[in-house]
Design a protein around this motif. Structure first.
Motif, PDB file in Angstrom:
ATOM      1  N   ILE A 132     -20.297  28.404   4.320  1.00 10.36           N
ATOM      2  CA  ILE A 132     -20.393  28.254   5.776  1.00 10.36           C
ATOM      3  C   ILE A 132     -21.637  28.965   6.309  1.00 10.36           C
ATOM      4  O   ILE A 132     -22.341  28.454   7.174  1.00 10.36           O
ATOM      5  N   GLN A 133     -21.927  30.158   5.774  1.00 13.88           N
ATOM      6  CA  GLN A 133     -23.113  30.884   6.222  1.00 13.88           C
ATOM      7  C   GLN A 133     -24.399  30.147   5.851  1.00 13.88           C
ATOM      8  O   GLN A 133     -25.374  30.173   6.597  1.00 13.88           O
ATOM      9  N   LEU A 134     -24.392  29.488   4.685  1.00 14.66           N
ATOM     10  CA  LEU A 134     -25.563  28.714   4.270  1.00 14.66           C
ATOM     11  C   LEU A 134     -25.604  27.329   4.915  1.00 14.66           C
ATOM     12  O   LEU A 134     -26.501  26.547   4.636  1.00 14.66           O
ATOM     13  N   ARG A 135     -24.615  27.059   5.737  1.00 16.67           N
ATOM     14  CA  ARG A 135     -24.476  25.789   6.463  1.00 16.67           C
ATOM     15  C   ARG A 135     -24.275  24.600   5.533  1.00 16.67           C
ATOM     16  O   ARG A 135     -24.644  23.475   5.843  1.00 16.67           O
ATOM     17  N   TRP A 136     -23.694  24.846   4.343  1.00 22.09           N
ATOM     18  CA  TRP A 136     -23.292  23.748   3.471  1.00 22.09           C
ATOM     19  C   TRP A 136     -22.048  23.086   4.033  1.00 22.09           C
ATOM     20  O   TRP A 136     -21.823  21.917   3.873  1.00 22.09           O
ATOM     21  N   VAL A 137     -21.210  23.926   4.678  1.00 22.59           N
ATOM     22  CA  VAL A 137     -19.989  23.457   5.316  1.00 22.59           C
ATOM     23  C   VAL A 137     -20.014  23.989   6.740  1.00 22.59           C
ATOM     24  O   VAL A 137     -20.300  25.160   6.957  1.00 22.59           O
ATOM     25  N   LYS A 138     -19.693  23.126   7.692  1.00 19.37           N
ATOM     26  CA  LYS A 138     -19.654  23.555   9.085  1.00 19.37           C
ATOM     27  C   LYS A 138     -18.182  23.790   9.467  1.00 19.37           C
ATOM     28  O   LYS A 138     -17.326  23.004   9.103  1.00 19.37           O
ATOM     29  N   PRO A 139     -17.908  24.854  10.226  1.00 14.87           N
ATOM     30  CA  PRO A 139     -16.541  25.032  10.711  1.00 14.87           C
ATOM     31  C   PRO A 139     -16.172  23.916  11.684  1.00 14.87           C
ATOM     32  O   PRO A 139     -17.049  23.225  12.189  1.00 14.87           O
ATOM     33  N   PHE A 140     -14.877  23.760  11.923  1.00 19.21           N
ATOM     34  CA  PHE A 140     -14.417  22.741  12.865  1.00 19.21           C
ATOM     35  C   PHE A 140     -15.090  22.934  14.205  1.00 19.21           C
ATOM     36  O   PHE A 140     -15.334  24.060  14.644  1.00 19.21           O
ATOM     37  N   SER A 141     -15.386  21.844  14.880  1.00 22.02           N
ATOM     38  CA  SER A 141     -15.944  21.917  16.217  1.00 22.02           C
ATOM     39  C   SER A 141     -14.862  22.339  17.196  1.00 22.02           C
ATOM     40  O   SER A 141     -13.723  21.899  17.084  1.00 22.02           O
ATOM     41  N   SER A 142     -15.206  23.195  18.121  1.00 20.99           N
ATOM     42  CA  SER A 142     -14.232  23.575  19.138  1.00 20.99           C
ATOM     43  C   SER A 142     -14.237  22.500  20.221  1.00 20.99           C
ATOM     44  O   SER A 142     -15.256  22.154  20.774  1.00 20.99           O
ATOM     45  N   VAL A 143     -13.055  21.964  20.488  1.00 19.49           N
ATOM     46  CA  VAL A 143     -12.939  20.871  21.451  1.00 19.49           C
ATOM     47  C   VAL A 143     -12.260  21.338  22.684  1.00 19.49           C
ATOM     48  O   VAL A 143     -11.424  22.131  22.723  1.00 19.49           O
TER      49      VAL A 143
ATOM     50  N   MET B  76     -15.606  11.093  11.762  1.00 21.57           N
ATOM     51  CA  MET B  76     -16.015  10.922  10.383  1.00 21.57           C
ATOM     52  C   MET B  76     -16.719  12.170   9.852  1.00 21.57           C
ATOM     53  O   MET B  76     -16.538  12.545   8.717  1.00 21.57           O
ATOM     54  N   ALA B  77     -17.529  12.797  10.712  1.00 17.03           N
ATOM     55  CA  ALA B  77     -18.254  13.999  10.280  1.00 17.03           C
ATOM     56  C   ALA B  77     -17.288  15.127   9.941  1.00 17.03           C
ATOM     57  O   ALA B  77     -17.512  15.867   8.971  1.00 17.03           O
ATOM     58  N   GLU B  78     -16.209  15.253  10.730  1.00 12.14           N
ATOM     59  CA  GLU B  78     -15.209  16.304  10.447  1.00 12.14           C
ATOM     60  C   GLU B  78     -14.554  16.077   9.091  1.00 12.14           C
ATOM     61  O   GLU B  78     -14.269  17.020   8.360  1.00 12.14           O
ATOM     62  N   ARG B  79     -14.280  14.834   8.762  1.00 12.70           N
ATOM     63  CA  ARG B  79     -13.658  14.521   7.468  1.00 12.70           C
ATOM     64  C   ARG B  79     -14.587  14.851   6.315  1.00 12.70           C
ATOM     65  O   ARG B  79     -14.147  15.348   5.282  1.00 12.70           O
ATOM     66  N   LEU B  80     -15.869  14.575   6.484  1.00 10.12           N
ATOM     67  CA  LEU B  80     -16.834  14.911   5.430  1.00 10.12           C
ATOM     68  C   LEU B  80     -16.946  16.422   5.253  1.00 10.12           C
ATOM     69  O   LEU B  80     -17.030  16.912   4.119  1.00 10.12           O
ATOM     70  N   GLU B  81     -16.959  17.146   6.356  1.00  9.72           N
ATOM     71  CA  GLU B  81     -17.018  18.606   6.265  1.00  9.72           C
ATOM     72  C   GLU B  81     -15.752  19.161   5.604  1.00  9.72           C
ATOM     73  O   GLU B  81     -15.822  20.097   4.812  1.00  9.72           O
ATOM     74  N   SER B  82     -14.595  18.587   5.922  1.00 14.45           N
ATOM     75  CA  SER B  82     -13.349  19.014   5.287  1.00 14.45           C
ATOM     76  C   SER B  82     -13.374  18.698   3.796  1.00 14.45           C
ATOM     77  O   SER B  82     -12.903  19.494   2.978  1.00 14.45           O
ATOM     78  N   LEU B  83     -13.938  17.550   3.444  1.00 19.77           N
ATOM     79  CA  LEU B  83     -14.053  17.187   2.028  1.00 19.77           C
ATOM     80  C   LEU B  83     -14.966  18.160   1.296  1.00 19.77           C
ATOM     81  O   LEU B  83     -14.659  18.582   0.170  1.00 19.77           O
ATOM     82  N   LYS B  84     -16.085  18.542   1.927  1.00 19.31           N
ATOM     83  CA  LYS B  84     -16.985  19.522   1.298  1.00 19.31           C
ATOM     84  C   LYS B  84     -16.282  20.866   1.115  1.00 19.31           C
ATOM     85  O   LYS B  84     -16.407  21.490   0.067  1.00 19.31           O
ATOM     86  N   ALA B  85     -15.539  21.309   2.127  1.00 18.81           N
ATOM     87  CA  ALA B  85     -14.798  22.577   2.013  1.00 18.81           C
ATOM     88  C   ALA B  85     -13.748  22.476   0.922  1.00 18.81           C
ATOM     89  O   ALA B  85     -13.542  23.428   0.158  1.00 18.81           O
ATOM     90  N   ALA B  86     -13.083  21.325   0.826  1.00 19.12           N
ATOM     91  CA  ALA B  86     -12.069  21.136  -0.211  1.00 19.12           C
ATOM     92  C   ALA B  86     -12.690  21.187  -1.599  1.00 19.12           C
ATOM     93  O   ALA B  86     -12.136  21.810  -2.515  1.00 19.12           O
TER      94      ALA B  86
END
Length: 144
Positions: free
Chosen positions: A133-144, A1-11
């Motif tokens: 991303i630098q301001l941490r408003w959006v986090k890059p994808f987590s490396s799995v 769910m967190a990844e989807r929210l981060e993708s939504l923020k980036a979008a």
């Protein structure tokens, strides 16, 4: 769910930045380029349904670009990969403009200007996403 929210923020950031850049470019084309350069007179745009549709398309493409750009930078900090993503999105839209120019009866120069603007739009959107991303408003994808 967190990844989807981060993708939504980036979008959202990508969509807003492309929409904002579209409006600025339209104003620049209408108030400067079309006014002072006769060969670029076809760049003048009125606020009609075509303009609104172009703005909506630019915003939607920005949404897609935001998610894609976030995905591109997830695993490494390769600047060529980042630039390639920006160039790919810009050229797809820009080459469409050039194709429209080839098929029109007027000169191709205005369509070349629009193609250059397309690449510039995505460059500005990439800068906005990098700042987010630098301001941490959006986090890059987590490396799995």
């Amino acid at each position: 769910m967190a990844e989807r929210l981060e993708s939504l923020k980036a979008a959202i950031i990508g969509g807003l930045s492309l929409c904002f850049t579209f409006v600025i470019a339209s104003l620049l084309n209408t108030l400067v380029l079309a006014k002072y350069f006769q060969t670029l007179a076809s760049l003048q745009s009125d606020v009609n349904w075509h303009w609104w549709l172009s703005g909506a398309i630019a915003t939607f493409i920005g949404l897609l670009f935001g998610v894609t750009y976030r995905y591109i930078i997830r695993s490494n900090q390769n600047p060529q990969l980042k630039a390639g993503g920006v160039l790919a999105f810009g050229l797809v839209r820009g080459l469409t403009q050039i194709e429209l120019g080839w098929n029109s009866d007027s000169t191709i120069l205005p369509f070349l200007v629009l193609a250059f603007e397309s690449v510039l739009w995505f460059g500005i959107a990439a800068i906005a996403l990098n700042i987010a991303i630098q301001l941490r408003w959006v986090k890059p994808f987590s490396s799995v």
